[in-house]
Design an enzyme around this catalytic site. Sequence first.
Site, PDB file in Angstrom:
ATOM      1  N   MET A  67       0.847  -1.203   0.000  1.00 11.59           N
ATOM      2  CA  MET A  67       0.000   0.000   0.000  1.00 11.59           C
ATOM      3  C   MET A  67       0.882   1.252   0.000  1.00 11.59           C
ATOM      4  O   MET A  67       0.405   2.352   0.302  1.00 11.59           O
ATOM      5  CB  MET A  67      -0.933  -0.004   1.202  1.00 11.59           C
ATOM      6  N   GLY A  68       2.167   1.097  -0.301  1.00 12.26           N
ATOM      7  CA  GLY A  68       3.047   2.261  -0.372  1.00 12.26           C
ATOM      8  C   GLY A  68       3.533   2.695   1.002  1.00 12.26           C
ATOM      9  O   GLY A  68       3.452   1.941   1.965  1.00 12.26           O
ATOM     10  N   HIS A 123       8.947   1.112   3.489  1.00 14.62           N
ATOM     11  CA  HIS A 123      10.036   1.107   4.468  1.00 14.62           C
ATOM     12  C   HIS A 123      10.893  -0.128   4.202  1.00 14.62           C
ATOM     13  O   HIS A 123      10.633  -0.890   3.256  1.00 14.62           O
ATOM     14  CB  HIS A 123       9.478   1.132   5.894  1.00 14.62           C
ATOM     15  N   HIS A 180       9.214  -3.568   3.539  1.00 16.93           N
ATOM     16  CA  HIS A 180       8.784  -3.816   2.151  1.00 16.93           C
ATOM     17  C   HIS A 180       9.986  -4.161   1.275  1.00 16.93           C
ATOM     18  O   HIS A 180       9.923  -5.054   0.437  1.00 16.93           O
ATOM     19  CB  HIS A 180       8.121  -2.564   1.573  1.00 16.93           C
ATOM     20  N   GLN A 220     -10.385  -2.613   1.843  1.00 19.93           N
ATOM     21  CA  GLN A 220      -9.957  -3.268   3.083  1.00 19.93           C
ATOM     22  C   GLN A 220      -9.968  -2.321   4.282  1.00 19.93           C
ATOM     23  O   GLN A 220      -9.548  -2.694   5.368  1.00 19.93           O
ATOM     24  CB  GLN A 220      -8.580  -3.919   2.898  1.00 19.93           C
ATOM     25  N   GLN A 275       5.453 -11.784   7.238  1.00 17.73           N
ATOM     26  CA  GLN A 275       4.959 -12.499   8.416  1.00 17.73           C
ATOM     27  C   GLN A 275       4.299 -11.530   9.404  1.00 17.73           C
ATOM     28  O   GLN A 275       3.451 -11.919  10.192  1.00 17.73           O
ATOM     29  CB  GLN A 275       6.135 -13.238   9.081  1.00 17.73           C
ATOM     30  N   ASP A 292       2.030  -9.488   8.986  1.00 11.43           N
ATOM     31  CA  ASP A 292       0.578  -9.599   8.836  1.00 11.43           C
ATOM     32  C   ASP A 292       0.239 -11.083   8.727  1.00 11.43           C
ATOM     33  O   ASP A 292      -0.187 -11.573   7.680  1.00 11.43           O
ATOM     34  CB  ASP A 292       0.131  -8.797   7.618  1.00 11.43           C
ATOM     35  N   GLN A 302      -3.073 -12.449   7.414  1.00 15.86           N
ATOM     36  CA  GLN A 302      -3.168 -12.192   5.973  1.00 15.86           C
ATOM     37  C   GLN A 302      -2.474 -13.305   5.179  1.00 15.86           C
ATOM     38  O   GLN A 302      -2.985 -13.768   4.162  1.00 15.86           O
ATOM     39  CB  GLN A 302      -2.540 -10.833   5.683  1.00 15.86           C
ATOM     40  N   SER A 324       4.070   1.020   8.034  1.00 10.45           N
ATOM     41  CA  SER A 324       3.814   2.364   7.491  1.00 10.45           C
ATOM     42  C   SER A 324       3.094   3.207   8.538  1.00 10.45           C
ATOM     43  O   SER A 324       3.240   4.422   8.583  1.00 10.45           O
ATOM     44  CB  SER A 324       2.960   2.268   6.232  1.00 10.45           C
TER      45      SER A 324
HETATM   46  P1  AMP Z   1       1.418  -2.956   3.442  1.00  4.22           P
HETATM   47  O1  AMP Z   1       1.988  -1.901   2.555  1.00  4.22           O
HETATM   48  O2  AMP Z   1       1.384  -2.580   4.880  1.00  4.22           O
HETATM   49  O3  AMP Z   1       0.110  -3.507   2.929  1.00  4.22           O
HETATM   50  O4  AMP Z   1       2.430  -4.172   3.368  1.00  4.22           O
HETATM   51  C1  AMP Z   1       2.779  -4.766   2.148  1.00  4.22           C
HETATM   52  C2  AMP Z   1       3.489  -6.054   2.429  1.00  4.22           C
HETATM   53  O5  AMP Z   1       4.659  -5.792   3.182  1.00  4.22           O
HETATM   54  C3  AMP Z   1       2.636  -7.026   3.264  1.00  4.22           C
HETATM   55  O6  AMP Z   1       2.844  -8.340   2.781  1.00  4.22           O
HETATM   56  C4  AMP Z   1       3.187  -6.841   4.640  1.00  4.22           C
HETATM   57  O7  AMP Z   1       3.026  -7.973   5.467  1.00  4.22           O
HETATM   58  C5  AMP Z   1       4.660  -6.600   4.338  1.00  4.22           C
HETATM   59  N1  AMP Z   1       5.304  -5.917   5.458  1.00  4.22           N
HETATM   60  C6  AMP Z   1       4.898  -4.776   6.064  1.00  4.22           C
HETATM   61  N2  AMP Z   1       5.704  -4.495   7.107  1.00  4.22           N
HETATM   62  C7  AMP Z   1       6.632  -5.493   7.166  1.00  4.22           C
HETATM   63  C8  AMP Z   1       7.734  -5.783   8.013  1.00  4.22           C
HETATM   64  N3  AMP Z   1       8.044  -5.007   9.035  1.00  4.22           N
HETATM   65  N4  AMP Z   1       8.458  -6.898   7.766  1.00  4.22           N
HETATM   66  C9  AMP Z   1       8.139  -7.716   6.726  1.00  4.22           C
HETATM   67  N5  AMP Z   1       7.121  -7.496   5.891  1.00  4.22           N
HETATM   68  C10 AMP Z   1       6.368  -6.404   6.098  1.00  4.22           C
END
Ligand code: AMP
Length: 315
Positions: free
Chosen positions: A55-56, A59, A62, A86, A173, A175, A178, A211
């Site tokens: 979702m951008g 960090h 990602h 969502q 992991q 999430d 998910q 994020s």
């Molecule tokens: P999001 O942008 O929050 O939807 O995350 C996109 C993907 O990055 C999802 O599969 C998250 O589980 C993964 N993600 C987010 N934060 C972390 C993290 N700290 N460590 C590993 N994967 C992450």
Amino acid sequence: MHGKHAGATTSRTERQRDKLTSLSFAMDTLRSIEASRAACAEFTARGTIGLVPTMGALHDGHLSLVRTAKSQNDFVVATVFVNPLQFGQHEDLESYPRTESEDTQRLKEGGVDLVLFLKADEMYTPANVTRITQGDLGTALEGAARPGHFDGVLTVVCKLFHITTPTRAYFGQKDFQQTVVIRRMVSDLDMPIEIVVCPTYRDADGLALSSRNAYLSPAERAEALALIASLRAVQQQFADGERSSATLESTMREVLGQKLTKSPDYAAIIRPSDFSRSLAVEAGDVAVVAAPVGPARLLDNHVLGDKLGPFSNTP
Ligand code: AMP
């Protein structure tokens, strides 16, 4: 946002811009479904695709997914899409951090071949009503705290899979629930895609990168360490031989209570296959926690029996 005719088809200017972008950069940036599909078809003809949906507000967490995807595939496609489906009605859809140019730069540096910034009004035209739903799996834990959340996640992930046709798709992991529901969908619907789950990427003090950490003041960030502290405590107690789920969960709640201002949404130990709880905990069960901290709602988890730290924040 969902104007009657808005974005239902791709404009000629958009297609031209997509084409131009693809000519002038090593990493393509596309914004329409049609152009994305065409580019991914070319990748598929030449090799494997690793997909990293996000979702951008990117960090290092990602970026760790991108690195793994790069090491396992010929092409890496990243998507940046803040998926309205969502988010609940009173959640942070409007205020969710949007940092498109920084994201583009980071993905480029990470060696991504193609980034898709798809638009909500093209992804969900007014006619769009089909949803993927999973009953109990999608309504436990996060699904209980955020009704409809996983229908939104599964529906968008399914759409992204159809648009990009990945060989493998990468999820964090962090999430945990998910990852389980997505694996279930892929298996139930016979999708020929390998789901790769990457470890939670943490700051040196153990805070899982998110994020939404951007919402935290320095004091709230210190409070957020309650989550990792509760996981460390429960892992230690498990390693010392404790197997009673009631005792282990009460340790989590006690540690959380020492630091958190508000009550956690849940702090539980569950079986990873169906999120059920049993009286006696086994290695491989997962300690999951979700809690409001300041304006954010944070998640973390730990597979009992696995190593937890020390952490380094060097990518
Ligand atoms: P999001 O942008 O929050 O939807 O995350 C996109 C993907 O990055 C999802 O599969 C998250 O589980 C993964 N993600 C987010 N934060 C972390 C993290 N700290 N460590 C590993 N994967 C992450």
